[in-house]
Design a protein around this motif. Structure first.
Motif, PDB file in Angstrom:
ATOM      1  N   ASN A 182     -24.770 -20.185  40.633  1.00  9.39           N
ATOM      2  CA  ASN A 182     -24.173 -19.184  41.534  1.00  9.39           C
ATOM      3  C   ASN A 182     -25.224 -18.469  42.383  1.00  9.39           C
ATOM      4  OD1 ASN A 182     -25.404 -17.609  39.591  1.00  9.39           O
ATOM      5  ND2 ASN A 182     -23.501 -16.914  38.652  1.00  9.39           N
ATOM      6  N   ASN A 183     -26.495 -18.913  42.253  1.00  8.09           N
ATOM      7  CA  ASN A 183     -27.577 -18.375  43.069  1.00  8.09           C
ATOM      8  C   ASN A 183     -27.690 -16.854  42.920  1.00  8.09           C
ATOM      9  OD1 ASN A 183     -29.749 -18.901  44.832  1.00  8.09           O
ATOM     10  ND2 ASN A 183     -28.550 -18.214  46.591  1.00  8.09           N
ATOM     11  N   GLU A 184     -27.592 -16.373  41.685  1.00 10.60           N
ATOM     12  CA  GLU A 184     -27.623 -14.930  41.427  1.00 10.60           C
ATOM     13  C   GLU A 184     -28.753 -14.573  40.458  1.00 10.60           C
ATOM     14  OE1 GLU A 184     -22.962 -13.505  41.954  1.00 10.60           O
ATOM     15  OE2 GLU A 184     -23.715 -14.018  39.961  1.00 10.60           O
ATOM     16  N   TYR A 185     -29.368 -13.423  40.752  1.00 13.01           N
ATOM     17  CA  TYR A 185     -30.332 -12.823  39.839  1.00 13.01           C
ATOM     18  C   TYR A 185     -29.649 -11.710  39.072  1.00 13.01           C
ATOM     19  CZ  TYR A 185     -34.027 -15.229  42.442  1.00 13.01           C
ATOM     20  OH  TYR A 185     -34.828 -16.177  43.035  1.00 13.01           O
ATOM     21  N   LYS A 186     -29.904 -11.649  37.778  1.00  9.65           N
ATOM     22  CA  LYS A 186     -29.244 -10.640  36.957  1.00  9.65           C
ATOM     23  C   LYS A 186     -30.238  -9.997  35.991  1.00  9.65           C
ATOM     24  CE  LYS A 186     -24.634 -12.737  37.062  1.00  9.65           C
ATOM     25  NZ  LYS A 186     -23.473 -13.190  36.264  1.00  9.65           N
ATOM     26  N   VAL A 187     -30.010  -8.705  35.767  1.00 10.42           N
ATOM     27  CA  VAL A 187     -30.709  -7.967  34.716  1.00 10.42           C
ATOM     28  C   VAL A 187     -29.693  -7.687  33.621  1.00 10.42           C
ATOM     29  CG1 VAL A 187     -31.971  -5.885  34.097  1.00 10.42           C
ATOM     30  CG2 VAL A 187     -32.299  -6.911  36.354  1.00 10.42           C
ATOM     31  N   VAL A 188     -30.052  -8.002  32.392  1.00 15.70           N
ATOM     32  CA  VAL A 188     -29.167  -7.764  31.255  1.00 15.70           C
ATOM     33  C   VAL A 188     -29.790  -6.689  30.380  1.00 15.70           C
ATOM     34  CG1 VAL A 188     -28.085  -8.782  29.215  1.00 15.70           C
ATOM     35  CG2 VAL A 188     -28.291 -10.119  31.314  1.00 15.70           C
ATOM     36  N   ARG A 189     -29.008  -5.671  30.094  1.00 14.51           N
ATOM     37  CA  ARG A 189     -29.474  -4.564  29.247  1.00 14.51           C
ATOM     38  C   ARG A 189     -28.675  -4.559  27.952  1.00 14.51           C
ATOM     39  NH1 ARG A 189     -29.479   1.169  32.005  1.00 14.51           N
ATOM     40  NH2 ARG A 189     -27.220   0.815  32.056  1.00 14.51           N
ATOM     41  N   ILE A 190     -29.391  -4.535  26.823  1.00 19.17           N
ATOM     42  CA  ILE A 190     -28.746  -4.466  25.516  1.00 19.17           C
ATOM     43  C   ILE A 190     -28.919  -3.060  24.978  1.00 19.17           C
ATOM     44  CG2 ILE A 190     -28.617  -5.442  23.202  1.00 19.17           C
ATOM     45  CD1 ILE A 190     -30.581  -7.369  25.666  1.00 19.17           C
ATOM     46  N   VAL A 191     -27.821  -2.426  24.631  1.00 21.01           N
ATOM     47  CA  VAL A 191     -27.840  -1.076  24.074  1.00 21.01           C
ATOM     48  C   VAL A 191     -27.401  -1.161  22.617  1.00 21.01           C
ATOM     49  CG1 VAL A 191     -26.999   1.294  24.288  1.00 21.01           C
ATOM     50  CG2 VAL A 191     -27.230  -0.143  26.337  1.00 21.01           C
ATOM     51  N   GLU A 192     -28.277  -0.787  21.720  1.00 21.42           N
ATOM     52  CA  GLU A 192     -27.982  -0.858  20.288  1.00 21.42           C
ATOM     53  C   GLU A 192     -27.818   0.552  19.713  1.00 21.42           C
ATOM     54  OE1 GLU A 192     -29.955  -3.673  17.282  1.00 21.42           O
ATOM     55  OE2 GLU A 192     -30.954  -1.749  16.893  1.00 21.42           O
ATOM     56  N   GLN A 193     -26.735   0.758  18.994  1.00 21.67           N
ATOM     57  CA  GLN A 193     -26.461   2.044  18.359  1.00 21.67           C
ATOM     58  C   GLN A 193     -25.903   1.826  16.968  1.00 21.67           C
ATOM     59  OE1 GLN A 193     -23.841   3.923  21.337  1.00 21.67           O
ATOM     60  NE2 GLN A 193     -25.355   5.554  21.482  1.00 21.67           N
ATOM     61  N   GLU A 194     -26.137   2.813  16.115  1.00 20.28           N
ATOM     62  CA  GLU A 194     -25.500   2.806  14.807  1.00 20.28           C
ATOM     63  C   GLU A 194     -24.071   3.329  14.947  1.00 20.28           C
ATOM     64  OE1 GLU A 194     -28.081   5.154  12.378  1.00 20.28           O
ATOM     65  OE2 GLU A 194     -29.157   3.399  11.642  1.00 20.28           O
ATOM     66  N   GLN A 195     -23.138   2.641  14.318  1.00 20.75           N
ATOM     67  CA  GLN A 195     -21.739   3.024  14.374  1.00 20.75           C
ATOM     68  C   GLN A 195     -21.199   3.195  12.962  1.00 20.75           C
ATOM     69  OE1 GLN A 195     -20.115   3.707  17.119  1.00 20.75           O
ATOM     70  NE2 GLN A 195     -21.677   3.016  18.569  1.00 20.75           N
ATOM     71  N   PRO A 196     -20.331   4.218  12.733  1.00 17.84           N
ATOM     72  CA  PRO A 196     -19.730   4.394  11.399  1.00 17.84           C
ATOM     73  C   PRO A 196     -18.879   3.184  11.029  1.00 17.84           C
ATOM     74  CG  PRO A 196     -19.388   6.325  12.790  1.00 17.84           C
ATOM     75  CD  PRO A 196     -19.899   5.243  13.691  1.00 17.84           C
ATOM     76  N   MET A 197     -18.918   2.822   9.762  1.00 13.79           N
ATOM     77  CA  MET A 197     -18.086   1.733   9.276  1.00 13.79           C
ATOM     78  C   MET A 197     -17.720   2.016   7.824  1.00 13.79           C
ATOM     79  SD  MET A 197     -21.023  -1.219   8.852  1.00 13.79           S
ATOM     80  CE  MET A 197     -19.894  -2.324   8.031  1.00 13.79           C
ATOM     81  N   GLY A 198     -16.613   1.463   7.379  1.00 13.76           N
ATOM     82  CA  GLY A 198     -16.192   1.669   6.001  1.00 13.76           C
ATOM     83  C   GLY A 198     -15.585   3.047   5.810  1.00 13.76           C
ATOM     84  N   LEU A 199     -15.630   3.533   4.565  1.00 12.15           N
ATOM     85  CA  LEU A 199     -15.043   4.820   4.223  1.00 12.15           C
ATOM     86  C   LEU A 199     -15.889   5.951   4.785  1.00 12.15           C
ATOM     87  CD1 LEU A 199     -14.052   4.112   0.503  1.00 12.15           C
ATOM     88  CD2 LEU A 199     -12.601   4.014   2.537  1.00 12.15           C
ATOM     89  N   GLU A 200     -15.203   6.931   5.357  1.00 11.91           N
ATOM     90  CA  GLU A 200     -15.915   8.027   6.025  1.00 11.91           C
ATOM     91  C   GLU A 200     -16.793   8.800   5.069  1.00 11.91           C
ATOM     92  OE1 GLU A 200     -14.937  11.972   8.751  1.00 11.91           O
ATOM     93  OE2 GLU A 200     -13.351  10.535   8.222  1.00 11.91           O
TER      94      GLU A 200
END
Length: 231
Positions: free
Chosen positions: A17-35
């Motif tokens: 597709n003749n395109e340049y792209k920047v990819v940003r990965i955002v990592e965060q801790e998320q609650p899971m299981g019993l509160e």
């Protein structure tokens, strides 16, 4: 409660597709299981910037795998590549992100490589000699470089190069490109005079001196990028 975020980036081009792209990965801790247990798990969201398109940043979706949050992604064959982890069984894999379809895929690692070595943070994916490669450390700091001669074909992995430990230079290294006569241009991380040529056949190493390199800012503020893979 606000959870801290980690960021990683990749940059690449897709000829389809003749395109340049920047990819940003955002990592965060998320609650899971019993509160009440306050369990936290890692979630990674992918954001894509396409040069020349509006809106600039498009929030894509959650990553089905878990990328290793390293400073650099490897661009090859119209996709970005990272070492990562399969969320289902925890195995180490190569994760690719196609820059045209913006889909994730899993690429198998070599069967015979040191799986425990790949768990080290300084292991990574590179491109050498026009092939996708994995840099694999063993327990003695020897470095094996596995090359995928046919992209996407697991059976095409071969151990192509071996870099023996060098006296006084056992810091993590990053191969940058393949030079003539089976020489590899390598970067020793965390060192100011950090560029060397390593001869696979003779196991000789040659320092590359860059004028005024010592006068540059601290090491973490800059890094080397391979623009041309083969010379």
């Amino acid at each position: 409660m606000t959870n801290e975020s980690k960021l990683a980036f990749g940059f690449g081009f897709h000829p389809g597709n003749n395109e340049y792209k920047v990819v940003r990965i955002v990592e965060q801790e998320q609650p899971m299981g019993l509160e009440q247990e306050q369990l936290l798990g890692l979630e990674q969201h992918i954001e894509v910037f396409t040069l020349g398109k509006q809106p600039m940043w498009m929030i894509n979706r959650k990553n089905p795998f878990l990328l290793r949050m390293q400073h650099h992604a490897t661009s090859f064959n119209g996709a970005l590549h990272w070492l990562g982890q399969d969320k289902q069984n925890g195995s180490t894999i190569i994760v690719s992100f196609d820059l045209e379809s913006e889909e994730f895929q899993q690429i198998p690692i070599p069967d015979n490589c040191d799986k425990s070595g790949l768990d080290r943070q300084d292991c990574h994916v590179v491109v050498l000699g026009g092939c996708l490669c994995v840099v694999d450390y063993d327990e003695f700091d020897r470095i094996d470089i596995w090359s995928m001669n046919i992209y996407g074909a697991k059976e095409s992995w071969i151990k192509e190069y071996t870099v023996e430990p060098l006296d006084g230079l056992r810091a993590p290294i990053r191969p940058l490109c393949l030079l003539p006569n089976r020489n590899i241009l390598i970067e020793f991380q965390y060192l100011h005079e950090c560029f060397y040529v390593y001869s696979v056949d003779s196991m000789a190493v040659y320092k590359i001196r860059i004028h005024d390199l010592r006068d540059l800012p601290p090491r973490h503020s800059f890094r080397a990028v391979s623009v041309v893979d083969d010379i």
